[in-house]
Design a protein around this motif. Structure first.
Motif, PDB file in Angstrom:
ATOM      1  N   SER A  88       5.542  13.215  20.183  1.00 21.72           N
ATOM      2  CA  SER A  88       5.522  13.967  18.919  1.00 21.72           C
ATOM      3  C   SER A  88       4.155  14.560  18.627  1.00 21.72           C
ATOM      4  CB  SER A  88       5.943  13.049  17.764  1.00 21.72           C
ATOM      5  OG  SER A  88       7.252  12.549  17.966  1.00 21.72           O
ATOM      6  N   GLY A  89       3.102  13.827  18.976  1.00 19.47           N
ATOM      7  CA  GLY A  89       1.757  14.285  18.645  1.00 19.47           C
ATOM      8  C   GLY A  89       1.077  15.091  19.719  1.00 19.47           C
ATOM      9  N   GLU A  90       1.461  14.887  20.980  1.00 21.67           N
ATOM     10  CA  GLU A  90       0.752  15.518  22.084  1.00 21.67           C
ATOM     11  C   GLU A  90       1.556  16.596  22.815  1.00 21.67           C
ATOM     12  OE1 GLU A  90      -2.742  14.333  23.394  1.00 21.67           O
ATOM     13  OE2 GLU A  90      -2.426  14.310  21.229  1.00 21.67           O
ATOM     14  N   ASP A  91       2.884  16.430  22.858  1.00 20.99           N
ATOM     15  CA  ASP A  91       3.654  17.328  23.733  1.00 20.99           C
ATOM     16  C   ASP A  91       5.136  17.242  23.377  1.00 20.99           C
ATOM     17  OD1 ASP A  91       4.676  18.856  25.776  1.00 20.99           O
ATOM     18  OD2 ASP A  91       4.047  17.539  27.392  1.00 20.99           O
ATOM     19  N   ALA A  92       5.532  17.984  22.343  1.00 17.17           N
ATOM     20  CA  ALA A  92       6.903  17.876  21.825  1.00 17.17           C
ATOM     21  C   ALA A  92       7.959  18.275  22.855  1.00 17.17           C
ATOM     22  CB  ALA A  92       7.049  18.740  20.575  1.00 17.17           C
ATOM     23  N   GLY A  93       7.608  19.133  23.789  1.00 15.10           N
ATOM     24  CA  GLY A  93       8.575  19.578  24.789  1.00 15.10           C
ATOM     25  C   GLY A  93       8.513  18.812  26.087  1.00 15.10           C
ATOM     26  N   PHE A  94       7.849  17.659  26.073  1.00 16.37           N
ATOM     27  CA  PHE A  94       7.590  16.904  27.296  1.00 16.37           C
ATOM     28  C   PHE A  94       8.844  16.627  28.124  1.00 16.37           C
ATOM     29  CE2 PHE A  94       7.367  12.567  29.209  1.00 16.37           C
ATOM     30  CZ  PHE A  94       6.506  12.869  30.252  1.00 16.37           C
ATOM     31  N   LEU A 194       4.013  -2.410  18.147  1.00 17.42           N
ATOM     32  CA  LEU A 194       3.460  -1.393  17.252  1.00 17.42           C
ATOM     33  C   LEU A 194       4.489  -0.877  16.257  1.00 17.42           C
ATOM     34  CD1 LEU A 194       1.284   0.854  19.592  1.00 17.42           C
ATOM     35  CD2 LEU A 194       0.463  -0.556  17.703  1.00 17.42           C
ATOM     36  N   THR A 195       4.067  -0.741  15.008  1.00 14.71           N
ATOM     37  CA  THR A 195       4.911  -0.081  14.015  1.00 14.71           C
ATOM     38  C   THR A 195       4.792   1.432  14.197  1.00 14.71           C
ATOM     39  OG1 THR A 195       3.153   0.086  12.354  1.00 14.71           O
ATOM     40  CG2 THR A 195       4.441  -1.961  12.398  1.00 14.71           C
ATOM     41  N   LYS A 196       5.621   2.180  13.506  1.00 15.04           N
ATOM     42  CA  LYS A 196       5.578   3.632  13.607  1.00 15.04           C
ATOM     43  C   LYS A 196       4.247   4.181  13.098  1.00 15.04           C
ATOM     44  CE  LYS A 196      10.563   4.362  13.346  1.00 15.04           C
ATOM     45  NZ  LYS A 196      11.695   4.967  12.589  1.00 15.04           N
ATOM     46  N   ARG A 197       3.761   3.642  11.999  1.00 18.76           N
ATOM     47  CA  ARG A 197       2.482   4.118  11.453  1.00 18.76           C
ATOM     48  C   ARG A 197       1.329   3.796  12.397  1.00 18.76           C
ATOM     49  NH1 ARG A 197      -0.909   5.695   7.599  1.00 18.76           N
ATOM     50  NH2 ARG A 197      -2.735   4.426   7.124  1.00 18.76           N
ATOM     51  N   GLN A 198       1.292   2.586  12.920  1.00 15.36           N
ATOM     52  CA  GLN A 198       0.233   2.205  13.847  1.00 15.36           C
ATOM     53  C   GLN A 198       0.261   3.074  15.107  1.00 15.36           C
ATOM     54  OE1 GLN A 198       1.234  -1.934  14.223  1.00 15.36           O
ATOM     55  NE2 GLN A 198      -0.291  -2.596  12.727  1.00 15.36           N
ATOM     56  N   ALA A 199       1.454   3.339  15.618  1.00 16.86           N
ATOM     57  CA  ALA A 199       1.584   4.184  16.806  1.00 16.86           C
ATOM     58  C   ALA A 199       1.093   5.598  16.515  1.00 16.86           C
ATOM     59  CB  ALA A 199       3.040   4.215  17.261  1.00 16.86           C
ATOM     60  N   ALA A 200       1.455   6.118  15.343  1.00 17.47           N
ATOM     61  CA  ALA A 200       1.028   7.468  14.966  1.00 17.47           C
ATOM     62  C   ALA A 200      -0.489   7.544  14.817  1.00 17.47           C
ATOM     63  CB  ALA A 200       1.714   7.885  13.670  1.00 17.47           C
ATOM     64  N   LEU A 201      -1.097   6.529  14.244  1.00 15.89           N
ATOM     65  CA  LEU A 201      -2.551   6.504  14.081  1.00 15.89           C
ATOM     66  C   LEU A 201      -3.248   6.424  15.437  1.00 15.89           C
ATOM     67  CD1 LEU A 201      -2.905   4.107  11.013  1.00 15.89           C
ATOM     68  CD2 LEU A 201      -3.615   6.510  11.087  1.00 15.89           C
ATOM     69  N   ALA A 226       0.396  11.412   9.567  1.00 14.61           N
ATOM     70  CA  ALA A 226       1.572  11.749   8.752  1.00 14.61           C
ATOM     71  C   ALA A 226       2.387  12.862   9.410  1.00 14.61           C
ATOM     72  CB  ALA A 226       1.141  12.165   7.345  1.00 14.61           C
ATOM     73  N   LEU A 227       1.695  13.854   9.976  1.00 15.78           N
ATOM     74  CA  LEU A 227       2.394  14.930  10.681  1.00 15.78           C
ATOM     75  C   LEU A 227       3.120  14.380  11.919  1.00 15.78           C
ATOM     76  CD1 LEU A 227      -0.203  17.870  10.586  1.00 15.78           C
ATOM     77  CD2 LEU A 227       1.813  17.529   9.134  1.00 15.78           C
ATOM     78  N   ILE A 228       2.460  13.474  12.623  1.00 15.01           N
ATOM     79  CA  ILE A 228       3.073  12.871  13.815  1.00 15.01           C
ATOM     80  C   ILE A 228       4.321  12.086  13.422  1.00 15.01           C
ATOM     81  CG2 ILE A 228       2.765  11.139  15.639  1.00 15.01           C
ATOM     82  CD1 ILE A 228      -0.186  12.037  15.757  1.00 15.01           C
ATOM     83  N   ARG A 229       4.254  11.342  12.342  1.00 16.11           N
ATOM     84  CA  ARG A 229       5.416  10.564  11.888  1.00 16.11           C
ATOM     85  C   ARG A 229       6.559  11.484  11.475  1.00 16.11           C
ATOM     86  NH1 ARG A 229       4.279   5.799   7.821  1.00 16.11           N
ATOM     87  NH2 ARG A 229       6.466   5.448   8.368  1.00 16.11           N
ATOM     88  N   ARG A 230       6.223  12.605  10.867  1.00 19.90           N
ATOM     89  CA  ARG A 230       7.274  13.569  10.513  1.00 19.90           C
ATOM     90  C   ARG A 230       7.946  14.096  11.775  1.00 19.90           C
ATOM     91  NH1 ARG A 230       5.591  19.348   8.306  1.00 19.90           N
ATOM     92  NH2 ARG A 230       5.185  19.509  10.544  1.00 19.90           N
TER      93      ARG A 230
END
Length: 242
Positions: A88-94, A194-201, A226-230
């Motif tokens: 989600s944060g690095e490569d949405a089309g991976f 890891l929780t979702k927030r921890q993973a996103a951070l 927050a953008l990554i979690r979205r």
């Protein structure tokens, strides 16, 4: 006389033929070694990377102790939250591309051309190829090798293997490499918890993990997380890590 002229003309031709033969042999060895290297790492975990060694020597030069904190975890031992956050944060089309994201490359080119802050268009596959097989730095030669190794890992590795290697070798702090070492250091827990927030951070700090810390996020890092979690909520529905 004719025989002498023939001898003179054959000299350059003979040298060119020898050079061509040497070049062909060098290229054959190069392709054989690099392809074998990639195939071996499909089954064997990379023990160390150029960046790990460079950072270690940089620490020694600065009068610090050598530090290389890493703990390999297989794909199934890594949190699905972390896998989803990385995509989600690095490569949405991976999961759909073959190593390169044309849209991301074009956006990065236009932004850089406009004089805005430098932005890369590298996919997870490209970053994995760069980290595992190449030296740090920016040059067209290194970019060319990066593209070559990206194609090879897309051919010989699965998407799961690429993501597994990526999450195990990427720099996540000063002397800290890979998700397991990072989560133990920052959250005192294994990567599978890891929780979702921890993973996103954890993913949010990746542009400069030696400057930012996921356990003490700035306002900017919280915004990125927050953008990554979205994106995780959107992309996560389509992902399957079975």
């Amino acid at each position: 006389m004719p025989s002498k002229r023939k001898g003179k003309s054959s000299g350059p031709s003979l040298r060119f033929a020898n050079i061509f033969r040497i070049v062909k042999k060098v290229l054959a060895y190069f392709f054989a070694v690099t392809i074998l290297w990639v195939i071996v790492y499909r089954f064997i975990d990379p023990p160390v990377t150029w960046l790990m060694l460079q950072r270690g020597f940089e620490r020694k030069a600065a009068g610090k102790t050598w530090k290389l904190d890493k703990k390999w975890r297989d794909f199934d031992e890594l949190s699905n939250n972390l896998k989803c956050a990385a995509i989600s944060g690095e490569d949405a089309g991976f999961m759909n591309h073959w190593g390169f994201d044309a849209n991301a490359i074009q956006k990065a080119y236009l932004k850089n051309k406009a004089g805005k802050p430098m932005r890369g268009g590298s996919t997870i596959s490209q970053q994995t190829a760069k980290n595992v097989f190449l030296w740090p730095g920016r040059s067209w030669i290194r970019k060319g090798f990066e593209a070559y190794f990206t194609i090879l890992i897309e051919i010989f590795w699965s998407k799961q293997r690429i993501l597994e290697v990526y999450l195990n070798v990427i720099e996540m702090g000063d002397g800290i490499y890979g998700a397991e070492a990072a989560t133990l250091h920052y959250y005192n827990k294994p990567a599978e918890k890891l929780t979702k927030r921890q993973a996103a951070l954890l993913i949010a700090v990746l542009p400069n993990p030696r400057r930012w810390q996921p356990s003490n996020p700035t306002k900017y890092i919280n915004y990125k997380a927050a953008l990554i979690r979205r994106n995780m909520r959107i992309i996560g529905k389509k992902l399957s890590f079975e």
